[in-house]
Scaffold this motif. Structure first.
Motif, PDB file in Angstrom:
ATOM      1  N   LYS A 253       0.810  -1.213   0.000  1.00 51.86           N
ATOM      2  CA  LYS A 253       0.000   0.000   0.000  1.00 51.86           C
ATOM      3  C   LYS A 253       0.849   1.271   0.000  1.00 51.86           C
ATOM      4  O   LYS A 253       0.448   2.306  -0.517  1.00 51.86           O
ATOM      5  N   GLY A 254       2.008   1.187   0.642  1.00 51.02           N
ATOM      6  CA  GLY A 254       2.876   2.347   0.746  1.00 51.02           C
ATOM      7  C   GLY A 254       3.477   2.727  -0.598  1.00 51.02           C
ATOM      8  O   GLY A 254       3.621   1.883  -1.487  1.00 51.02           O
ATOM      9  N   SER A 298      16.125   8.396   7.193  1.00 48.16           N
ATOM     10  CA  SER A 298      15.166   8.049   6.133  1.00 48.16           C
ATOM     11  C   SER A 298      15.840   7.205   5.053  1.00 48.16           C
ATOM     12  O   SER A 298      15.274   6.212   4.582  1.00 48.16           O
ATOM     13  N   ILE A 299      17.035   7.598   4.664  1.00 41.28           N
ATOM     14  CA  ILE A 299      17.775   6.848   3.639  1.00 41.28           C
ATOM     15  C   ILE A 299      18.087   5.441   4.131  1.00 41.28           C
ATOM     16  O   ILE A 299      17.906   4.456   3.401  1.00 41.28           O
ATOM     17  N   GLU A 306      12.496  -0.784   5.400  1.00 45.66           N
ATOM     18  CA  GLU A 306      11.734  -0.696   6.647  1.00 45.66           C
ATOM     19  C   GLU A 306      10.724   0.450   6.521  1.00 45.66           C
ATOM     20  O   GLU A 306      11.027   1.614   6.802  1.00 45.66           O
ATOM     21  N   GLY A 307       9.514   0.113   6.086  1.00 47.74           N
ATOM     22  CA  GLY A 307       8.504   1.111   5.769  1.00 47.74           C
ATOM     23  C   GLY A 307       8.104   2.000   6.930  1.00 47.74           C
ATOM     24  O   GLY A 307       8.001   3.223   6.792  1.00 47.74           O
ATOM     25  N   LYS A 308       7.859   1.403   8.110  1.00 47.08           N
ATOM     26  CA  LYS A 308       7.418   2.186   9.264  1.00 47.08           C
ATOM     27  C   LYS A 308       8.478   3.202   9.690  1.00 47.08           C
ATOM     28  O   LYS A 308       8.170   4.360   9.974  1.00 47.08           O
ATOM     29  N   ARG A 383       6.912   1.336  -4.727  1.00 48.96           N
ATOM     30  CA  ARG A 383       5.895   0.819  -3.816  1.00 48.96           C
ATOM     31  C   ARG A 383       6.561  -0.005  -2.723  1.00 48.96           C
ATOM     32  O   ARG A 383       7.563  -0.680  -2.938  1.00 48.96           O
ATOM     33  N   PHE A 384       5.991   0.043  -1.532  1.00 52.53           N
ATOM     34  CA  PHE A 384       6.523  -0.766  -0.419  1.00 52.53           C
ATOM     35  C   PHE A 384       5.385  -1.197   0.506  1.00 52.53           C
ATOM     36  O   PHE A 384       4.296  -0.650   0.468  1.00 52.53           O
TER      37      PHE A 384
END
Length: 384
Positions: A253-254, A298-299, A306-308, A383-384
């Motif tokens: 979804k991400g 973030s990078i 690691e999406g979260k 997408r992730f």
């Protein structure tokens, strides 16, 4: 540095009593600068003070004096005028006094003076080695220019047909620079490949920086570097960068997406604004303690897929940008920027210098972001 009144009664001190290294002729080991030498002005005093300090240190070390000549620096013009021509009024250094002023430019100061600084102990080894790499790259670039002339016809030259819009923060000038290098560099060309050495990447960065500065005034060279290599680059510092693998996109979804503002940005004034802000101590501290912290985190999260963690740090980064980079965010999109942070539906980040073009977006649920941003063109890039 000794400071004395310029006038003794109505008589100006005779500057012929001083040597080119700033030392007095009558009193050995005494170095003077400023008004006592017949000058007026802070810049003049500072320039002489620098030379006097250097030569005092060299004298103590039993080393030869350091003298800059008229064709090497404005300081050399100033001191030579004072010693050889004298003065009947407070001397101010004007560019018109320098017959070599076309050589004494700010853009070649490092090439003129860095070797001297290193030889007298004012430049550390790391800085000097960086300069030598840059000097070598410039020499290579000049060889290209002198050896290969571009004929002014499309038949013999490169015709640019690009789908990258200009002024949108996605490297249009970088793509042109990379294509120019690829087409016209016939000597000692560095070929792109997956196993390219980091030292070659640094060499390319210096070359591309010089080429792209034609468009921006000052360029890091990173955009054309990435375009030319066609590989993701992880940048840790000016001299620590190399290729890196990125996670594959999936059907989660991400999403990472581009938001098209429909406006063009003007890079040069925005870069200049940023450089002016960097003169402020508080702004520099914010860059170190917040911007760099959240950007690096973030990078790292993105590379580890690691999406979260990515969204958490991008949200913090988006806040920092909103609070400290307002002039670089298009006016019509500042409210949109804040709404994304407050609703946690999406988080925005500048592309390039900002001011328009594309804005980079991150969301945990692209469908939700689409509803919130239904009036805007969105293009998913991961997408992730």
């Amino acid at each position: 540095m000794i400071q004395m009144p310029l006038y003794c009664g109505s008589t100006i001190i005779q500057v012929s009593n001083f040597e080119l290294d700033g030392k007095t002729k009558k009193i050995d080991n005494l170095f003077c600068a400023g008004q006592i030498n017949g000058t007026s002005g802070y810049e003049e005093a500072a320039g002489q003070g620098l030379m006097a300090g250097i030569n005092a240190a060299l004298k103590v070390s039993n080393k030869a004096p350091f003298v800059l000549h008229r064709n090497e620096a404005y300081i050399g013009v100033l001191i030579d005028d004072l010693v050889t021509k004298g003065t009947v009024e407070p001397y101010r250094l004007l560019t018109s006094r320098a017959e070599h002023r076309l050589l004494l430019r700010h853009d070649n100061a490092e090439l003129r003076l860095r070797d001297y600084g290193y030889n007298i102990g004012l430049v550390n080894e790391e800085t000097y080695q960086t300069y030598l790499r840059k000097k070598e790259a410039f020499a290579t670039l000049f060889d290209y220019v002198n050896e290969y002339r571009v004929m002014p016809t499309l038949e013999n030259n490169l015709y640019f047909d690009s789908s990258i819009p200009q002024g949108f923060g996605i490297g249009s000038s970088g793509a042109i620079v990379a294509a120019t290098y690829d087409k016209y560099c016939n000597k000692n060309k560095i070929v792109s490949n997956k196993n390219i050495l980091n030292e070659k990447i640094l060499e390319l960065k210096v070359i591309f920086s010089a080429l792209e500065s034609f468009y921006h005034g000052t360029s890091s060279g990173l955009d054309p570097l990435i375009c030319y290599l066609n590989l993701p680059i992880l940048i840790k510092s000016k001299t620590d960068l190399g290729t890196v693998g990125i996670p594959n996109s999936n059907n989660g979804k991400g999403a990472v997406f581009l938001l098209n503002t429909g406006e063009t940005g003007n890079t040069q004034p925005l870069v200049q604004h940023f450089l002016e802000r960097c003169k402020e101590e508080g702004f520099r501290e914010m860059l170190k303690s917040k911007f760099k912290k959240y950007n690096d985190a973030s990078i790292e999260a993105f590379l580890k897929n690691e999406g979260k963690s990515l969204l958490k740090n991008v949200k913090s980064l988006s806040k920092v940008l909103y609070e400290n980079f307002q002039p670089m965010i298009p006016k019509l999109y500042r409210k949109l920027w804040k709404e994304g942070i407050d609703s946690n539906s999406y988080y925005l980040k500048l592309c390039g210098s900002g001011g328009g073009g594309y804005i980079l977006g991150f969301t945990k649920d692209f469908s939700e972001a689409q509803l919130k941003l239904s009036s805007y063109q969105l293009d998913v890039i991961h997408r992730f």
